[in-house]
Design a protein around this motif. Structure first.
Motif, PDB file in Angstrom:
ATOM      1  N   LYS A 182       0.824  -1.209   0.000  1.00  0.00           N
ATOM      2  CA  LYS A 182       0.000   0.000   0.000  1.00  0.00           C
ATOM      3  C   LYS A 182       0.859   1.260   0.000  1.00  0.00           C
ATOM      4  CE  LYS A 182      -4.138  -1.958   2.130  1.00  0.00           C
ATOM      5  NZ  LYS A 182      -5.182  -1.784   3.182  1.00  0.00           N
ATOM      6  N   ARG A 183       0.250   2.322  -0.530  1.00  0.00           N
ATOM      7  CA  ARG A 183       0.858   3.659  -0.477  1.00  0.00           C
ATOM      8  C   ARG A 183       0.417   4.310   0.841  1.00  0.00           C
ATOM      9  NH1 ARG A 183      -2.069   5.243  -5.950  1.00  0.00           N
ATOM     10  NH2 ARG A 183      -3.621   4.083  -4.743  1.00  0.00           N
ATOM     11  N   VAL A 184       1.356   4.549   1.694  1.00  0.00           N
ATOM     12  CA  VAL A 184       1.064   4.986   3.052  1.00  0.00           C
ATOM     13  C   VAL A 184       1.536   6.427   3.250  1.00  0.00           C
ATOM     14  CG1 VAL A 184       1.492   4.548   5.504  1.00  0.00           C
ATOM     15  CG2 VAL A 184       1.280   2.625   3.909  1.00  0.00           C
ATOM     16  N   GLY A 185       0.712   7.222   3.909  1.00  0.00           N
ATOM     17  CA  GLY A 185       1.123   8.549   4.342  1.00  0.00           C
ATOM     18  C   GLY A 185       1.253   8.568   5.858  1.00  0.00           C
ATOM     19  N   VAL A 186       2.316   9.149   6.350  1.00  0.00           N
ATOM     20  CA  VAL A 186       2.507   9.301   7.793  1.00  0.00           C
ATOM     21  C   VAL A 186       2.550  10.793   8.093  1.00  0.00           C
ATOM     22  CG1 VAL A 186       4.025   8.893   9.759  1.00  0.00           C
ATOM     23  CG2 VAL A 186       3.726   7.120   8.019  1.00  0.00           C
ATOM     24  N   ILE A 187       1.668  11.234   8.950  1.00  0.00           N
ATOM     25  CA  ILE A 187       1.557  12.653   9.251  1.00  0.00           C
ATOM     26  C   ILE A 187       2.338  12.950  10.527  1.00  0.00           C
ATOM     27  CG2 ILE A 187      -0.037  14.531   9.777  1.00  0.00           C
ATOM     28  CD1 ILE A 187      -2.143  12.952   8.176  1.00  0.00           C
TER      29      ILE A 187
ATOM     30  N   SER B 244       7.516   9.048  16.903  1.00  0.00           N
ATOM     31  CA  SER B 244       6.503   8.057  16.551  1.00  0.00           C
ATOM     32  C   SER B 244       6.246   8.037  15.048  1.00  0.00           C
ATOM     33  CB  SER B 244       5.212   8.313  17.315  1.00  0.00           C
ATOM     34  OG  SER B 244       4.675   9.579  16.994  1.00  0.00           O
ATOM     35  N   ALA B 245       6.396   9.181  14.377  1.00  0.00           N
ATOM     36  CA  ALA B 245       6.225   9.221  12.926  1.00  0.00           C
ATOM     37  C   ALA B 245       7.310   8.389  12.242  1.00  0.00           C
ATOM     38  CB  ALA B 245       6.264  10.662  12.424  1.00  0.00           C
ATOM     39  N   MET B 246       8.555   8.565  12.688  1.00  0.00           N
ATOM     40  CA  MET B 246       9.649   7.800  12.088  1.00  0.00           C
ATOM     41  C   MET B 246       9.483   6.304  12.366  1.00  0.00           C
ATOM     42  SD  MET B 246      11.257  10.088  10.505  1.00  0.00           S
ATOM     43  CE  MET B 246      11.178  11.892  10.524  1.00  0.00           C
ATOM     44  N   ASP B 247       9.091   5.975  13.579  1.00  0.00           N
ATOM     45  CA  ASP B 247       8.924   4.561  13.929  1.00  0.00           C
ATOM     46  C   ASP B 247       7.799   3.927  13.115  1.00  0.00           C
ATOM     47  OD1 ASP B 247      10.932   4.885  15.817  1.00  0.00           O
ATOM     48  OD2 ASP B 247       9.524   5.317  17.435  1.00  0.00           O
ATOM     49  N   SER B 248       6.710   4.651  12.944  1.00  0.00           N
ATOM     50  CA  SER B 248       5.589   4.122  12.159  1.00  0.00           C
ATOM     51  C   SER B 248       5.965   3.989  10.691  1.00  0.00           C
ATOM     52  CB  SER B 248       4.372   5.035  12.308  1.00  0.00           C
ATOM     53  OG  SER B 248       3.900   5.041  13.634  1.00  0.00           O
ATOM     54  N   ALA B 249       6.642   5.001  10.169  1.00  0.00           N
ATOM     55  CA  ALA B 249       7.049   4.951   8.757  1.00  0.00           C
ATOM     56  C   ALA B 249       7.998   3.787   8.512  1.00  0.00           C
ATOM     57  CB  ALA B 249       7.714   6.271   8.373  1.00  0.00           C
TER      58      ALA B 249
ATOM     59  N   VAL C  27       6.113   5.147   1.366  1.00  0.00           N
ATOM     60  CA  VAL C  27       5.693   5.916   2.536  1.00  0.00           C
ATOM     61  C   VAL C  27       6.048   7.367   2.296  1.00  0.00           C
ATOM     62  CG1 VAL C  27       6.097   6.414   4.971  1.00  0.00           C
ATOM     63  CG2 VAL C  27       5.841   4.049   4.225  1.00  0.00           C
ATOM     64  N   ASP C  28       5.034   8.228   2.358  1.00  0.00           N
ATOM     65  CA  ASP C  28       5.240   9.668   2.273  1.00  0.00           C
ATOM     66  C   ASP C  28       5.047  10.257   3.667  1.00  0.00           C
ATOM     67  OD1 ASP C  28       5.522  10.910  -0.584  1.00  0.00           O
ATOM     68  OD2 ASP C  28       4.123   9.230  -0.800  1.00  0.00           O
TER      69      ASP C  28
ATOM     70  N   ARG D  24       9.747   9.001   1.367  1.00  0.00           N
ATOM     71  CA  ARG D  24       9.886  10.390   0.917  1.00  0.00           C
ATOM     72  C   ARG D  24       9.556  11.334   2.075  1.00  0.00           C
ATOM     73  NH1 ARG D  24       7.745   7.640  -3.724  1.00  0.00           N
ATOM     74  NH2 ARG D  24       5.614   7.829  -2.911  1.00  0.00           N
ATOM     75  N   PHE D  25      10.431  12.295   2.308  1.00  0.00           N
ATOM     76  CA  PHE D  25      10.259  13.307   3.351  1.00  0.00           C
ATOM     77  C   PHE D  25       9.708  14.563   2.690  1.00  0.00           C
ATOM     78  CE2 PHE D  25      13.202  10.316   4.996  1.00  0.00           C
ATOM     79  CZ  PHE D  25      13.162  10.380   6.380  1.00  0.00           C
ATOM     80  N   ASN D  26       8.423  14.827   2.889  1.00  0.00           N
ATOM     81  CA  ASN D  26       7.767  15.977   2.267  1.00  0.00           C
ATOM     82  C   ASN D  26       7.656  17.100   3.290  1.00  0.00           C
ATOM     83  OD1 ASN D  26       6.813  14.669  -0.407  1.00  0.00           O
ATOM     84  ND2 ASN D  26       6.129  13.223   1.177  1.00  0.00           N
ATOM     85  N   LEU D  27       8.605  18.040   3.241  1.00  0.00           N
ATOM     86  CA  LEU D  27       8.632  19.158   4.172  1.00  0.00           C
ATOM     87  C   LEU D  27       7.735  20.287   3.673  1.00  0.00           C
ATOM     88  CD1 LEU D  27      12.484  19.104   4.732  1.00  0.00           C
ATOM     89  CD2 LEU D  27      10.757  18.351   6.361  1.00  0.00           C
TER      90      LEU D  27
END
Length: 497
Positions: free
Chosen positions: A226-231, A236-241, A252-253, A316-319
């Motif tokens: 799946k294409r996953v987005g992590v907000i 916790s964001a890094m661990d989930s990604a 993972v975006d 991908r790190f979308n700043l």
């Protein structure tokens, strides 16, 4: 770890050392709190809700002072706290040498536990503590101190009974539903101890099959392909990604609102024994200023956790990509951001927790009476902070205070030993660096309170105490002196003159 145990020491030898240390220190103290019954059942001195690190440290500290403590935890044995359930980091972020819940006992530290099994060379080679190994240490901590933890017990109501000097705990367990009574209750309920996960308002409008919070119990294998987005961009964001990527996510975006990821842990720059012991006595404006600054600056994700993500080419790190709206279209999500629209299959919200004591049904009997910092302090314009405003205003033993005195008798018998206590007491009620100091502060406060409540009883004990230390056979009474002759004494004085 794959190292074999060191025969020269091993856990049996360490445990013998710990028993000797405790004996030398005369710990635990003899139980001294008067026993009570209510409705035909024994009353606990202190009931602790939550058997994670903070709950264990609190129970051990109380026991060392001769106060009875029983922990109730809803999880199965060995799965208390987040470490073996919802935490997804490879290692702890805290430096390995921090003593954590050891309460000043060298033989109770993680290092002693580790070296006893794997040796000094393995310790020197260790970078950070593996997450699941930390859980193994806490399991040992519970067992070696014989802490009374009742697993599979879920608290459904906490009710102060002011007139009786008790708190009633309604709970469900494998034995069914029942109520127990305690003189004091400690909430050692972790990061979300007085609330729960927080998500943006638009998330609550989405079908639940499209999203999860990073703290949810979830099988990340379901994200395979799946294409996953992590907000978010915190730990916790890094661990989930990373967990999603390792489970086979197609991509993972990370959708990051800020233009850059925080680099410096400002809270670490203030950490010292002065802050640990001095925060509680700071003026309100300084307490607020320190905690607000840490919140605004934000804690950066650990370097190792970030590298764990970036080593995947499909990460991908979308700043500078705050979310504007999300629209479900069939089995996809169209996520419109300031940086463009992303087509995703699933979102993980790594958006932290909120303090919402009135939203917790088990606290309904008292939550509306709790005094918050918003009732105590008004920050300067521009320094508003919802997390701090919603934090409970606590007394010196972490006890809740009434918003309006007299409205909830017995509220002070409930103590908040979890993350929301930070503004009042500092970071001593859940984080590894100072949890021992917090547990000791809590235990000393409770011991003093229990003694004060029973001072008449203890005074009577003192009056009736009759164990002699001297028996009367240690000496022989001297005979009376010879009769006094005043005339002879006068003549003697004349000769001397």
């Amino acid at each position: 770890m794959t190292q074999s145990p060191t025969p020269a020491t091993g856990l049996p030898a360490l445990e013998a050392r710990l028993r000797q240390d405790l004996a030398w220190l005369e710990l635990p103290a003899k139980h001294w709190v008067p026993e009570r019954t209510y409705n035909g059942q024994p009353v606990l001195d202190v009931a602790i809700i939550g058997g994670g690190m903070a709950g264990l440290a609190a129970a051990a500290s109380l026991t060392h002072l001769g106060v009875g403590a029983v922990i109730f935890d809803q999880s199965p044995r060995g799965f208390e706290g987040p470490w073996a359930t919802t935490a997804r980091m490879e290692t702890l972020r805290s430096p390995k040498q921090l003593t954590g819940p050891a309460l000043g006992l060298p033989a109770l530290t993680f290092r002693a536990w580790f070296e006893a099994q794997f040796g000094l060379e393995a310790w020197d080679a260790l970078d950070k503590i593996p997450r699941l190994q930390w859980m193994d240490y806490l399991r040992w901590y519970r067992d070696v101190l014989a802490i009374d933890v009742r697993n599979d017990h879920r608290i459904t109501a906490v009710t102060p009974q002011g007139a009786d000097g008790l708190v009633a705990l309604s709970l469900t367990s494998p034995a069914g539903e029942h109520t127990i009574y305690a003189r004091h209750v400690v909430l050692a309920t972790g990061r979300d101890g007085l609330g729960g996960p927080t998500v943006p308002a638009f998330a609550r409008e989405l079908p639940r099959r499209f999203w999860a919070h990073s703290s949810d119990v979830m099988d990340y294998a379901t994200l395979r392909g799946k294409r996953v987005g992590v907000i978010g961009a915190g730990a916790s964001a890094m661990d989930s990604a990373a967990t999603a990527l390792e489970a086979g996510a197609a991509s993972v975006d990370l959708l990051i609102r800020r233009a850059d990821i925080p680099r410096i842990n400002k809270g670490k720059g203030a950490g010292n024994p002065g802050l640990t012991h001095g925060h509680i006595n700071l003026p309100d404006e300084w307490k607020w200023r320190i905690r607000h600054y840490v919140n605004v600056q934000q804690v950066p994700p650990p370097r190792g956790s970030t590298l764990r993500v970036s080593r995947h080419e499909n990460a991908r790190f979308n700043l500078g990509a705050p979310i504007l709206d999300v629209t479900p279209v069939g089995d996809e999500l169209q996520v419109r951001t300031a940086k463009g629209t992303f087509v995703l299959d699933f979102l993980v919200f790594a958006t932290g927790f909120r303090i919402d004591i009135e939203g917790r049904p088990e606290f309904a009997a008292f939550s509306k009476f709790v005094r918050k910092w918003s009732d105590r302090y008004s920050p300067a314009a521009g320094d508003e902070d919802i997390e701090l405003s919603d934090s409970p205003d606590l007394g010196t033993a972490f006890e809740f205070l009434e918003k309006t005195p007299g409205d909830c008798p017995g509220l002070e018998r409930i103590h908040c030993f979890c993350a929301p206590a930070t503004l009042s007491h500092g970071a001593v009620s859940g984080d590894i660096p100072a949890v021992s100091e917090g547990a000791k502060r809590l235990a000393q406060g409770l011991a003093g309170t229990l003694y004060r409540e029973d001072v008449a009883h203890h005074y009577t004990n003192m009056e009736t105490y009759a164990e002699p230390e001297v028996y009367g056979d240690e000496w022989t009474p001297a005979p009376p002196p010879p009769a006094f002759d005043s005339e002879t004494a006068t003549k003697g004085e004349e000769r001397i003159a």
